[in-house]
Enzyme design. Structure first.
Site, PDB file in Angstrom:
ATOM      1  N   GLU A 190      97.142  93.456 -34.851  1.00  0.00           N
ATOM      2  CA  GLU A 190      96.752  94.319 -33.717  1.00  0.00           C
ATOM      3  C   GLU A 190      96.192  95.689 -34.121  1.00  0.00           C
ATOM      4  O   GLU A 190      96.630  96.720 -33.614  1.00  0.00           O
ATOM      5  CB  GLU A 190      97.955  94.503 -32.776  1.00  0.00           C
ATOM      6  CG  GLU A 190      98.474  93.181 -32.252  1.00  0.00           C
ATOM      7  CD  GLU A 190      99.652  93.316 -31.282  1.00  0.00           C
ATOM      8  OE1 GLU A 190     100.184  94.426 -31.156  1.00  0.00           O
ATOM      9  OE2 GLU A 190     100.022  92.316 -30.674  1.00  0.00           O
TER      10      GLU A 190
ATOM     11  N   GLU B 142      99.867  82.488 -31.330  1.00  0.00           N
ATOM     12  CA  GLU B 142     100.933  82.867 -30.385  1.00  0.00           C
ATOM     13  C   GLU B 142     100.609  82.366 -28.984  1.00  0.00           C
ATOM     14  O   GLU B 142     100.728  83.108 -28.004  1.00  0.00           O
ATOM     15  CB  GLU B 142     101.107  84.396 -30.369  1.00  0.00           C
ATOM     16  CG  GLU B 142     101.332  84.981 -31.747  1.00  0.00           C
ATOM     17  CD  GLU B 142     101.565  86.491 -31.737  1.00  0.00           C
ATOM     18  OE1 GLU B 142     101.748  87.085 -30.670  1.00  0.00           O
ATOM     19  OE2 GLU B 142     101.556  87.070 -32.847  1.00  0.00           O
TER      20      GLU B 142
HETATM   21  C1  XIL Z   1     107.125  89.778 -29.282  1.00  0.00           C
HETATM   22  C2  XIL Z   1     108.430  89.001 -29.373  1.00  0.00           C
HETATM   23  O1  XIL Z   1     108.211  87.688 -28.907  1.00  0.00           O
HETATM   24  C3  XIL Z   1     109.479  89.687 -28.533  1.00  0.00           C
HETATM   25  O2  XIL Z   1     110.734  89.048 -28.701  1.00  0.00           O
HETATM   26  C4  XIL Z   1     109.592  91.150 -28.936  1.00  0.00           C
HETATM   27  O3  XIL Z   1     110.486  91.821 -28.077  1.00  0.00           O
HETATM   28  C5  XIL Z   1     108.239  91.826 -28.877  1.00  0.00           C
HETATM   29  O4  XIL Z   1     107.324  91.113 -29.670  1.00  0.00           O
HETATM   30  N1  XIL Z   1     102.139  90.093 -30.276  1.00  0.00           N
HETATM   31  C6  XIL Z   1     102.786  89.820 -31.448  1.00  0.00           C
HETATM   32  C7  XIL Z   1     104.196  89.372 -31.428  1.00  0.00           C
HETATM   33  O5  XIL Z   1     102.157  89.842 -32.505  1.00  0.00           O
HETATM   34  O6  XIL Z   1     104.890  89.813 -32.545  1.00  0.00           O
HETATM   35  C8  XIL Z   1     104.893  89.804 -30.170  1.00  0.00           C
HETATM   36  O7  XIL Z   1     106.188  89.209 -30.152  1.00  0.00           O
HETATM   37  C9  XIL Z   1     104.086  89.422 -28.960  1.00  0.00           C
HETATM   38  C10 XIL Z   1     102.741  90.093 -28.975  1.00  0.00           C
END
Ligand code: XIL
Length: 545
Positions: A360, A465
């Site tokens: 990110e 994701e």
């Molecule tokens: C999220 C997790 O799923 C949650 O449990 C945590 O509270 C916050 O992060 N982008 C990413 C992930 O790269 O690491 C994030 O994961 C979601 C958004």
């Protein structure tokens, strides 16, 4: 336990409130959920519980119900900007989640509406909710309120709290660490109130007869899921993961805030000044599970602006002081990457197939995000991170850049611009498309973007994701199922055309353990029954010639 559950239904009180005002409840303290004698006190329970709960704080004097969350101090403050000249000041915040909180167990199984007025020098303040389902704690946003320094901004949001949730907490937080002022705050039930005195246990279905995603997709890509240590300890989850997936990503435990050790680093600052101390206890359960069950791991993530403790960026790790200089931060970055990669390879050789080296880094408003990495090291921090990663990564480990909304034209162009030198140096292997999407996202645009990453940078693609937030209509399950089917079909098409898409990871198992649970974005229901979304994934691959 059982008795208590039955009484819960008998005592269900149907109250019309439609999120409107009711008598404030003075004491919002946690109910006892311990395994005490559940037959006692039923009558008083009934008398006490027939009304919908209300949390309400106006902060007009020293008495309030808010409790502190984290290291903060909560103090009643006279404030001319507040409606009644009184407000709650939250200060001494050291983490984004530090704030004010309320126990909300009485809202279990109901829809709630939370509302508050805030001012802060932070750009925004969030009303969030935390709860635990099947030993897995999730944190969701109810409302994000853009804030100003001098006057109050009001915001509200609704949230359906699952019936099987425990330790339900509604709280106020902000990513930045400045003080937060709250004027009015309330949480009310929307619609009819049903009282669940304790979490309704999930009765898991038998999943052993499902077709297997990893088997069905074996000619195309690995299929992965995000995990948490607690879910792996639950038999129904463990069985499902072993049957369905051949790749996993730790949802949280490989992130810097889980690995970095502040106490140790400051205890011997001479030793750790340029190489912050690390600890790996939190990630072992998941690594063991992957190794023992033949799944490969995507390591997530090394260099990120979020879930990375702020102290890392300061001189002597002291956030009261100045930011560390470029040379110090380059050394810390290099050593962190080195230590994490070397420990992993030494203890779990060959297990981590890919690392999200940088996560990110693109700003939603264009260009690079002005994160503390950017501020301390400068524009070349991404190049540096990949250079270090290449230096210490085992030969077969692939190095990825990972981001969300990276199919959007402007963001994609920014990403390509800052990754070009990294690609030219040969230090990156792949693009991770987070893919937190919804059923209205244009699939053709998404697929065109994948092709462009390949054409421009020659990189491998992972969907890292995936979750697809549901639509609004009653027919959302089917609509979401169709979306999954089309999405996966088109990914397969691209793969067949030669685009190196090598894995697709879903961000969680069931809707309730999703990080955005209220959007029902995953492929299993909370009892692990299959959703049309799962069937859509299977149909997509089965309809291939
Ligand atoms: C999220 C997790 O799923 C949650 O449990 C945590 O509270 C916050 O992060 N982008 C990413 C992930 O790269 O690491 C994030 O994961 C979601 C958004």
């Amino acid at each position: 336990m059982k008795l208590n559950r039955i009484y819960g239904f008998m005592l269900s009180a149907l109250m019309l409130s439609a999120c409107t005002a009711q008598t404030p409840v003075q004491d919002t303290a946690a109910e006892t959920t311990a395994e005490t004698d559940t037959t006692v006190d039923v009558l008083s329970l009934e008398a006490e519980k027939t009304e919908a709960p209300v949390i309400s704080d106006t902060f007009s004097d020293e008495s309030f119900n808010a409790e502190k969350r984290g290291t903060v101090i909560l103090r009643y403050t006279e404030d001319d900007a507040a409606a009644d000249k009184g407000a709650l000041r939250i200060f001494n915040r050291n983490n984004s989640w530090d704030g004010a909180q309320y126990n909300a167990d009485k809202f279990r199984g109901n829809e709630l509406e939370a509302e508050g007025s805030f001012r802060s020098t932070n750009p925004n303040v969030r009303i969030s909710i935390q709860y635990t389902v099947n030993d897995n704690t999730t944190y969701n946003t109810i409302a994000t309120v853009n804030t100003k320094e001098a006057s109050y901004s009001k915001g509200s949001g609704k949230y359906i709290v699952p019936k099987n949730a425990e330790n339900i907490i509604v709280y106020v937080e902000s990513d930045n660490l400045e003080d937060i002022y709250i004027d009015d705050f309330s949480v009310r039930v929307c619609g009819e109130y049903t009282y669940y005195p304790e979490a309704v246990a999930t009765e898991f279905v038998d999943t052993s007869n499902y077709p297997s995603l990893k088997e069905e997709y074996k000619d195309y890509f690995r299929i992965g899921t995000a995990t948490s240590p607690n879910l792996l300890k639950k038999e129904p989850y463990a069985e499902l993961i072993k049957a369905q997936y051949n790749s996993m990503t730790m949802g949280n435990s490989f992130k810097p805030d889980s690995i970095l050790d502040h106490n140790k680093s400051v205890r011997d600052i001479e030793k750790y000044m340029y190489s912050p101390a690390v600890k790996f206890d939190a990630v072992k359960t998941e690594l063991d599970f992957a190794r023992d069950n033949g799944l490969t791991v995507r390591g997530h993530t090394l260099v990120w602006y979020s879930q990375t403790p702020e102290w890392l960026f300061y001189k002597n790790y002291d956030i009261g002081g100045e930011l560390a200089d470029r040379e110090t931060m380059l050394a810390r970055m290099e050593n962190y990457i080195k230590n994490v990669m070397e420990w992993t390879e030494e203890n779990y050789p060959g297990l981590v197939r890919a690392w999200d080296v940088v996560n990110e880094a693109a700003d939603d408003g264009g260009g690079m995000r002005k994160s503390l990495w950017y501020k301390t090291i400068g524009e070349d921090y991404i190049e540096q991170a990949f250079m270090f990663a290449r230096k210490y990564a085992p030969e077969d480990t692939k190095l990825f850049y990972n981001d969300y909304n990276s199919y959007q034209t402007r963001k994609q162009n920014d990403i390509i611009t800052f990754l070009r030198p990294v690609a030219e140096a040969g230090n990156i292997d792949g693009i991770g498309m987070q893919s937190h999407i919804n059923v209205n996202i244009n699939i053709t645009q998404y697929m065109t973007a994948l092709q462009k990453y390949y054409d421009e940078l020659g990189l491998e693609i992972n969907v890292t994701e995936l979750d697809v937030c549901r639509g609004k209509g009653d027919n959302w399950q089917k609509e979401q199922g169709d979306y999954f089917k089309r999405f996966m079909s088109e990914l397969i098409e691209l793969r067949k055309k030669g685009l190196p898409i090598t894995s697709v990871t879903l961000w969680g198992i069931s809707d309730t353990d999703s990080w955005i649970a209220s959007d029902y974005p995953l492929i299993f229901n909370d009892d692990l029954s299959r959703k049309p979304a799962f069937d859509g994934m299977i149909e997509a691959v089965n309809s291939q010639e």
